[in-house]
Design a protein around this motif. Structure first.
Motif, PDB file in Angstrom:
ATOM      1  N   ILE A 170       7.977  -2.682  -3.999  1.00 17.40           N
ATOM      2  CA  ILE A 170       7.486  -3.940  -3.445  1.00 17.40           C
ATOM      3  C   ILE A 170       6.169  -4.323  -4.102  1.00 17.40           C
ATOM      4  CG2 ILE A 170       6.691  -5.123  -1.352  1.00 17.40           C
ATOM      5  CD1 ILE A 170       9.658  -4.633  -1.260  1.00 17.40           C
ATOM      6  N   ARG A 171       5.318  -3.338  -4.345  1.00 13.33           N
ATOM      7  CA  ARG A 171       4.026  -3.623  -4.994  1.00 13.33           C
ATOM      8  C   ARG A 171       4.224  -4.264  -6.375  1.00 13.33           C
ATOM      9  NH1 ARG A 171       1.885   0.792  -3.951  1.00 13.33           N
ATOM     10  NH2 ARG A 171       2.363   2.009  -5.821  1.00 13.33           N
ATOM     11  N   LYS A 172       5.182  -3.762  -7.135  1.00 20.79           N
ATOM     12  CA  LYS A 172       5.437  -4.309  -8.467  1.00 20.79           C
ATOM     13  C   LYS A 172       5.972  -5.739  -8.410  1.00 20.79           C
ATOM     14  CE  LYS A 172       6.404   0.085 -10.816  1.00 20.79           C
ATOM     15  NZ  LYS A 172       7.456   0.916 -11.469  1.00 20.79           N
ATOM     16  N   ASN A 173       6.607  -6.095  -7.301  1.00 22.00           N
ATOM     17  CA  ASN A 173       7.214  -7.426  -7.170  1.00 22.00           C
ATOM     18  C   ASN A 173       6.466  -8.322  -6.183  1.00 22.00           C
ATOM     19  OD1 ASN A 173       9.974  -7.433  -8.715  1.00 22.00           O
ATOM     20  ND2 ASN A 173       9.817  -5.403  -7.751  1.00 22.00           N
ATOM     21  N   LEU A 196      10.572  -6.180   8.986  1.00 24.56           N
ATOM     22  CA  LEU A 196      11.181  -4.917   9.400  1.00 24.56           C
ATOM     23  C   LEU A 196      10.807  -3.776   8.461  1.00 24.56           C
ATOM     24  CD1 LEU A 196      14.636  -6.325  10.508  1.00 24.56           C
ATOM     25  CD2 LEU A 196      12.965  -5.197  11.984  1.00 24.56           C
ATOM     26  N   THR A 197      10.584  -4.087   7.187  1.00 29.27           N
ATOM     27  CA  THR A 197      10.080  -3.065   6.265  1.00 29.27           C
ATOM     28  C   THR A 197       8.706  -2.599   6.716  1.00 29.27           C
ATOM     29  OG1 THR A 197      11.271  -4.072   4.406  1.00 29.27           O
ATOM     30  CG2 THR A 197       9.492  -2.542   3.867  1.00 29.27           C
ATOM     31  N   LYS A 253       4.996   1.195   9.639  1.00 26.59           N
ATOM     32  CA  LYS A 253       3.960   1.406  10.657  1.00 26.59           C
ATOM     33  C   LYS A 253       4.400   2.437  11.696  1.00 26.59           C
ATOM     34  CE  LYS A 253       1.845  -3.126   9.991  1.00 26.59           C
ATOM     35  NZ  LYS A 253       1.664  -4.502  10.506  1.00 26.59           N
ATOM     36  N   LEU A 254       5.657   2.379  12.095  1.00 29.79           N
ATOM     37  CA  LEU A 254       6.170   3.390  13.014  1.00 29.79           C
ATOM     38  C   LEU A 254       6.104   4.779  12.372  1.00 29.79           C
ATOM     39  CD1 LEU A 254       9.325   1.610  14.507  1.00 29.79           C
ATOM     40  CD2 LEU A 254       7.131   1.980  15.641  1.00 29.79           C
ATOM     41  N   LEU A 301       0.819  -1.210   0.000  1.00 27.34           N
ATOM     42  CA  LEU A 301       0.000   0.000   0.000  1.00 27.34           C
ATOM     43  C   LEU A 301       0.855   1.263   0.000  1.00 27.34           C
ATOM     44  CD1 LEU A 301      -2.646  -1.023   2.711  1.00 27.34           C
ATOM     45  CD2 LEU A 301      -2.904  -1.112   0.221  1.00 27.34           C
ATOM     46  N   HIS A 302       2.158   1.104   0.330  1.00 20.76           N
ATOM     47  CA  HIS A 302       2.990   2.282   0.546  1.00 20.76           C
ATOM     48  C   HIS A 302       4.330   2.249  -0.180  1.00 20.76           C
ATOM     49  CE1 HIS A 302       0.160   3.251   3.780  1.00 20.76           C
ATOM     50  NE2 HIS A 302       0.304   2.008   4.192  1.00 20.76           N
TER      51      HIS A 302
END
Length: 329
Positions: free
Chosen positions: A193-196, A289-290, A295-296, A188-189
């Protein structure tokens, strides 16, 4: 008197007096630099004594949503987890600050809190650049010995020391589902990562498929970085932030140690670790961890630069791991 505490001054004094004795008069309470899971205060008494107050206030936890949705056997937050693991570690000769008292009635406050021994010292990471090679070696060798002793305690089922061990699935499958859940947040962010996303899911499932069944689990801390080890002036290491400790695959711990201690991991290396589990847990940590960093970042963690760097660094690790693994396979 200076106070920085989410408990009322009168209540803190009453609690300290009840636990330690009426001769312990609170002089001041200061908030310590803590993590994302609980609030930590240092209490100084007029007689020179110092102790630590742990407060498990869920509203102050940056992973409140995840904790609320946790299954019971995964619970790694709150006074009960701390008390259980504190007792287990100390009974097995693993140094961790003593628990003086745990208050769980939630009669006046909607959270657990506890008085804990104050260990004066530095976090282990302070010794990474210590100019005294002998001191650095001594500290890291002692930490390595402590980890080895802890991991050498085995059980045929994973989970907390006080759990019956009737899990229906192998422990790494819990982490597979967690990795998939964290990926669903990351996409979502993070565009890369979204593409993979589909490629990453394929790699995760392929890594999982290579893991053989096991019924021998060691006791692990669960998040053992150099910031979770306090070292006294006598170079004695103490484990802190122990709520997530449990019987589990020790490869989960070793891949995290490898990640957090970097070149100093050589002090902790162990023969006989399962290479397939090591690969799987490395990717799991990168993904987790990503997501944790994001989230932090999104939930108002005070150190926004740290949160952003954490997310970006491990997003790159995630993608690099995927590319290298696919080239090799």
């Amino acid at each position: 008197m200076s106070w920085t505490c989410c408990l009322d001054e009168t209540d803190v004094q009453e609690y300290v007096g009840k636990v330690l004795g009426t001769g312990y008069i609170v002089a001041d309470v200061t908030k310590m630099h803590g993590g994302a899971q609980k609030v930590v205060y240092k209490i100084h008494c007029r007689n020179g004594f110092a102790c630590v107050l742990y407060v498990w206030d869920l509203t102050k936890n940056y992973f409140q949503e995840e904790i609320t949705n946790e299954r019971v056997h995964e619970r790694s937050f709150g006074g009960h987890s701390f008390e259980t693991n504190n007792r287990w570690l100390r009974n097995h000769g693993i140094s961790t600050p003593a628990l003086y008292d745990l208050h769980t009635r939630q009669d006046r406050y909607p959270f657990d809190y506890a008085l804990v021994e104050c260990i004066e010292g530095q976090k282990a990471e302070a010794y990474f650049q210590d100019p005294d090679q002998r001191a650095r070696d001594e500290v890291l060798e002692r930490i390595g010995s402590m980890i080895e002793r802890m991991h050498a305690n085995h059980r045929q089922s994973y989970g907390k020391p006080d759990q019956s061990g009737n899990q229906r699935e192998r422990c790494h499958l819990v982490q597979l589902e967690n990795a998939k859940e964290q990926l669903s947040y990351i996409v979502l962010h993070n565009e890369s990562i979204r593409k993979n996303h589909n490629r990453l899911l394929t790699v995760l499932h392929e890594l999982e498929s290579r893991i053989d069944s096991r019924k021998r689990y060691g006791f692990i801390h669960g998040e053992l970085g150099p910031d979770h080890v306090l070292v006294t002036d006598r170079l004695e290491p103490y484990l802190i932030d122990i709520e997530g400790a449990q019987f589990f695959d020790i490869e989960h711990e070793h891949t995290f140690l490898e990640l957090r201690f970097g070149k100093h991991y050589r002090y902790f290396q162990q023969n006989g670790l399962d290479p397939n589990r090591m690969l799987f847990y490395r990717l799991h940590h990168y993904i987790s961890l990503t997501s944790g960093g994001l989230k932090l970042l999104h939930r108002g963690f005070p150190d926004q630069v740290f949160a952003s760097n954490l997310a970006d660094y491990h997003a790159r690790n995630t993608l690099r791991f995927m590319e290298e693994w696919q080239l090799d396979n």
